[in-house]
Design an enzyme around this catalytic site. Structure first.
Site, mmCIF file in Angstrom:
data_model
loop_
_atom_site.group_PDB
_atom_site.id
_atom_site.type_symbol
_atom_site.label_atom_id
_atom_site.label_comp_id
_atom_site.label_asym_id
_atom_site.label_seq_id
_atom_site.Cartn_x
_atom_site.Cartn_y
_atom_site.Cartn_z
ATOM 1 N N ASP A 258 3.393 9.601 -0.622
ATOM 2 C CA ASP A 258 2.231 8.823 -0.200
ATOM 3 C C ASP A 258 1.947 7.769 -1.269
ATOM 4 O O ASP A 258 1.930 8.111 -2.464
ATOM 5 C CB ASP A 258 1.012 9.764 -0.059
ATOM 6 C CG ASP A 258 -0.016 9.244 0.944
ATOM 7 O OD1 ASP A 258 -0.072 8.022 1.151
ATOM 8 O OD2 ASP A 258 -0.755 10.062 1.498
ATOM 9 N N HIS B 238 0.821 -1.223 0.000
ATOM 10 C CA HIS B 238 0.000 0.000 0.000
ATOM 11 C C HIS B 238 0.848 1.262 0.000
ATOM 12 O O HIS B 238 0.326 2.350 -0.201
ATOM 13 C CB HIS B 238 -0.932 0.001 1.217
ATOM 14 C CG HIS B 238 -2.003 -1.040 1.126
ATOM 15 N ND1 HIS B 238 -3.330 -0.740 0.908
ATOM 16 C CD2 HIS B 238 -1.935 -2.395 1.186
ATOM 17 C CE1 HIS B 238 -4.039 -1.849 0.862
ATOM 18 N NE2 HIS B 238 -3.209 -2.879 1.031
HETATM 19 P P1 ADP Z 1 -3.041 6.383 5.155
HETATM 20 O O1 ADP Z 1 -3.342 5.042 4.583
HETATM 21 O O2 ADP Z 1 -1.600 6.737 5.125
HETATM 22 O O3 ADP Z 1 -3.631 6.599 6.501
HETATM 23 P P2 ADP Z 1 -4.978 7.507 3.207
HETATM 24 O O4 ADP Z 1 -5.271 8.927 2.846
HETATM 25 O O5 ADP Z 1 -4.765 6.609 2.056
HETATM 26 O O6 ADP Z 1 -3.737 7.514 4.204
HETATM 27 O O7 ADP Z 1 -6.186 6.914 4.051
HETATM 28 C C1 ADP Z 1 -6.632 7.518 5.216
HETATM 29 C C2 ADP Z 1 -8.010 6.970 5.572
HETATM 30 O O8 ADP Z 1 -8.258 7.283 6.937
HETATM 31 C C3 ADP Z 1 -9.118 7.621 4.756
HETATM 32 O O9 ADP Z 1 -10.122 6.676 4.497
HETATM 33 C C4 ADP Z 1 -9.647 8.717 5.684
HETATM 34 O O10 ADP Z 1 -11.022 9.011 5.536
HETATM 35 C C5 ADP Z 1 -9.412 8.102 7.045
HETATM 36 N N1 ADP Z 1 -9.169 9.174 8.022
HETATM 37 C C6 ADP Z 1 -8.153 10.051 8.041
HETATM 38 N N2 ADP Z 1 -8.286 10.912 9.072
HETATM 39 C C7 ADP Z 1 -9.429 10.569 9.692
HETATM 40 C C8 ADP Z 1 -10.132 11.059 10.840
HETATM 41 N N3 ADP Z 1 -9.682 12.073 11.577
HETATM 42 N N4 ADP Z 1 -11.261 10.435 11.203
HETATM 43 C C9 ADP Z 1 -11.720 9.389 10.483
HETATM 44 N N5 ADP Z 1 -11.117 8.886 9.412
HETATM 45 C C10 ADP Z 1 -9.985 9.454 9.034
HETATM 46 O O1 F6P Z 2 -1.934 2.404 4.262
HETATM 47 C C1 F6P Z 2 -0.739 2.410 4.935
HETATM 48 C C2 F6P Z 2 -0.902 1.968 6.379
HETATM 49 O O2 F6P Z 2 0.341 1.856 6.963
HETATM 50 C C3 F6P Z 2 -1.606 0.660 6.589
HETATM 51 O O3 F6P Z 2 -0.838 -0.476 6.419
HETATM 52 C C4 F6P Z 2 -2.036 0.854 7.985
HETATM 53 O O4 F6P Z 2 -3.023 -0.010 8.420
HETATM 54 C C5 F6P Z 2 -2.474 2.310 7.994
HETATM 55 O O5 F6P Z 2 -1.600 2.944 7.141
HETATM 56 C C6 F6P Z 2 -2.523 2.944 9.366
HETATM 57 O O6 F6P Z 2 -1.327 2.759 10.071
HETATM 58 P P1 F6P Z 2 -1.255 1.894 11.414
HETATM 59 O O7 F6P Z 2 -1.847 0.561 11.142
HETATM 60 O O8 F6P Z 2 0.187 1.850 11.742
HETATM 61 O O9 F6P Z 2 -2.069 2.655 12.426
#
Ligand code: ADP
Ligand code: F6P
Length: 506
Positions: A379, A171
């Site tokens: 990202d 991912h």
């Molecule tokens: P990562 O996988 O690095 O966390 P992404 O942008 O791909 O980043 O995914 C983040 C996910 O977490 C999204 O589905 C987003 O809606 C959710 N998210 C991020 N911040 C919040 C928050 N404060 N409350 C609820 N969901 C959140």
């Molecule tokens: O999408 C990347 C990622 O590291 C996932 O593998 C992971 O579940 C998510 O972000 C949130 O991070 P964590 O599991 O360390 O809270």
């Protein structure tokens, strides 16, 4: 080993829900943070399979053999918790996964640490995940391993269960060899991934970085996204992940969301313009760059805090890792400074929330935002950008999007920016705030077409179809490389590097 009963098994570091134990000892489950769970949850609900993962708490019986929670069913998915001791959480999860691999795979934005005991814990925990998965998978089942925390699982699983069809999806980015080569265990990590039949990445550049690492560190020849190892064909290519776009679109259209949008805008001081940032609190997300640009716009007088507000929602993440704690302090100090300098009573210039929000509230925030700021320094994909687009059936709003996200390859109608270039970021924020409705609609229509057509179901089915085609007939195709091919590949790769280096010098 005896086969289990599931024809489809997903294995990820986390289960889709985290186990939370209250001070009174009562147990509840809460949705896990991050993009992986957002993406995989709808896929699994439709698949009737098993999900093997860590429950997010610690098992003080010492991990191995512990029984924090027995397997249970939720939302049509069979959840199989894998226990981790607190030492393993420290060394495997906070240590090797998030103190070594995460920064190394994200352009070394923070310095990766290399510790042999972290590596040992990573190997032991990956073995436990492989064992738990092997026990769930039926004869000939498809197993889909997720993300950088479990890179050794494909080979460990294949050793135990050669009958399985194994896919792996990363991912996060896969780094260029020049960075990956720093990892003292680079060869072992590649061997682990090469246990899969199909290794999927967010972008073609990630897949190519992986293939190049296989050539350089393992001397394997690759052709047209494929290589041959141990008599098996392994394919490495891109499958850009997405969201459940239809359900986000539907959620954003409900009367309840509409009502909440009006409330949010009123509470933020309508008709003030709303800028929005939504991220896990992570140094890869460029939150400090965003705050710097916005703070400077306020200080320059280019943006008036009476007319504009920045809402920054930051989900708590990896809070015991030192670099994450330091980042939180830095962000909160900066928000405090900006508000001290530019806010008035009842009207802060930055509204900062450090907690997770329900999906309904996220949809309302996206709908309420005139400008969405995604300024990640690196990202894999960034699903927040796609969620914003899916929520804007009104064809309003402007997405400012970092070039360094996987999403930038697809969402080319966004205002694309290098977030390190603070002056350009400031210009684009002003351009976004001033953009007319016609141009907003033109850009948003194109963005929506892409996000609605390429949803997470399509992503999963394309990956799984490709995995099936590759291993058609159940057994992986056995092809032996021509004698000496590996050595020739390595020599050719070195020669290509030498030419590249000479070109750089020129
Ligand atoms: P990562 O996988 O690095 O966390 P992404 O942008 O791909 O980043 O995914 C983040 C996910 O977490 C999204 O589905 C987003 O809606 C959710 N998210 C991020 N911040 C919040 C928050 N404060 N409350 C609820 N969901 C959140
Ligand atoms: O999408 C990347 C990622 O590291 C996932 O593998 C992971 O579940 C998510 O972000 C949130 O991070 P964590 O599991 O360390 O809270």
């Amino acid at each position: 080993m005896r086969a289990g009963e599931y024809d489809f098994v997903v294995v990820a570091n986390r289960l889709p829900v985290d186990r939370v134990v209250a001070p009174d000892g009562s147990v509840s489950w809460r949705t896990s943070p991050g993009g992986l769970v957002t993406a995989m949850e709808p896929v699994m609900r439709a698949a009737d399979g098993a999900w093997v993962g860590w429950s997010g708490d610690t098992d003080e019986t010492g991990g191995e053999g512990g029984d924090t929670a027995a397997p249970f069913d939720e939302g049509g998915v069979h959840l199989v918790p894998v226990p981790l001791s607190s030492a393993e959480v420290e060394e495997y999860y906070e240590g090797f996964s998030n103190g070594t691999l995460w920064p190394l795979y994200h352009d070394v934005i923070a310095a990766p640490e290399f510790h042999r005991d972290w590596w040992d814990a990573y190997v032991a925990v990956n073995r436990r995940f492989a064992q738990a998965t092997a026990a769930q998978a039926a004869e000939g089942a498809t197993v889909w391993v997720q993300d950088y925390q479990l890179q050794l699982v494909p080979a460990m699983l294949r050793e135990r269960r050669p009958d399985l069809r194994i896919g792996f999806f990363n991912h996060i980015p896969f780094p260029p060899y020049e960075l990956f080569a720093q990892l003292p265990w680079r060869g072992q990590v590649l061997d682990g991934l090469l246990g899969a039949d199909l290794v999927g990445f967010q972008r073609m550049s990630d897949a190519n970085n992986f293939l190049r690492a296989c050539r350089r560190a393992r001397g394997l020849a690759s052709r047209r996204q494929e290589l041959v190892t141990g008599g098996r064909r392994v394919r490495a290519t891109a499958f850009p992940i997405s969201i459940d776009s239809g359900s986000f679109d539907a959620l954003a259209r409900t009367e309840r969301t509409e009502g909440r949008v009006a409330e949010v805008r009123f509470e933020l001081g309508a008709p003030r313009k709303v800028l929005l940032g939504v991220d896990r609190l992570d140094y890869t997300k460029g939150i400090t760059h965003r705050l710097k640009a916005y703070g400077e716009l306020l200080a320059d007088g280019a943006v008036d805090p009476e007319d504009t507000v920045l809402v920054q929602v930051a989900t708590p993440s990896r809070e015991r890792v030192a670099s994450y704690r330091a980042l939180r302090d830095e962000i909160e100090l900066t928000v405090g400074r900006i508000n001290g300098d530019h806010g008035t009573i009842g009207r802060p210039a930055v509204q900062y929330l450090h907690h997770s929000q329900p999906r309904e509230e996220m949809a309302a925030l996206y709908r309420a935002a005139d400008v969405m700021l995604v300024t990640a320094l690196r990202d894999g994909m960034n699903l927040v950008a796609k969620e914003y687009v899916a929520s804007r059936h009104d064809e309003r709003g402007v997405l400012v999007l970092s070039e360094f996200t996987g999403a930038a390859d697809e969402l080319t109608q966004a205002l694309l920016v290098n977030p390190h270039d603070i002056n350009r970021l400031k210009e684009l924020i002003l351009q976004a705030l001033a953009m007319g409705e016609k141009e907003q609609a033109r850009r948003m229509r194109a963005l929506r077409r892409r996000v609605l057509e390429h949803d997470v179901t399509r992503w999963a089915s394309e990956f799984l179809r490709s995995l099936e085609q590759l291993t058609d007939g159940g057994s992986p195709v056995a092809v032996e490389p021509a004698a000496g091919a590996e050595r020739t590949a390595l020599a050719a790769d070195r020669a290509a590097d030498a030419v590249g280096a000479a070109e750089l010098v020129r």
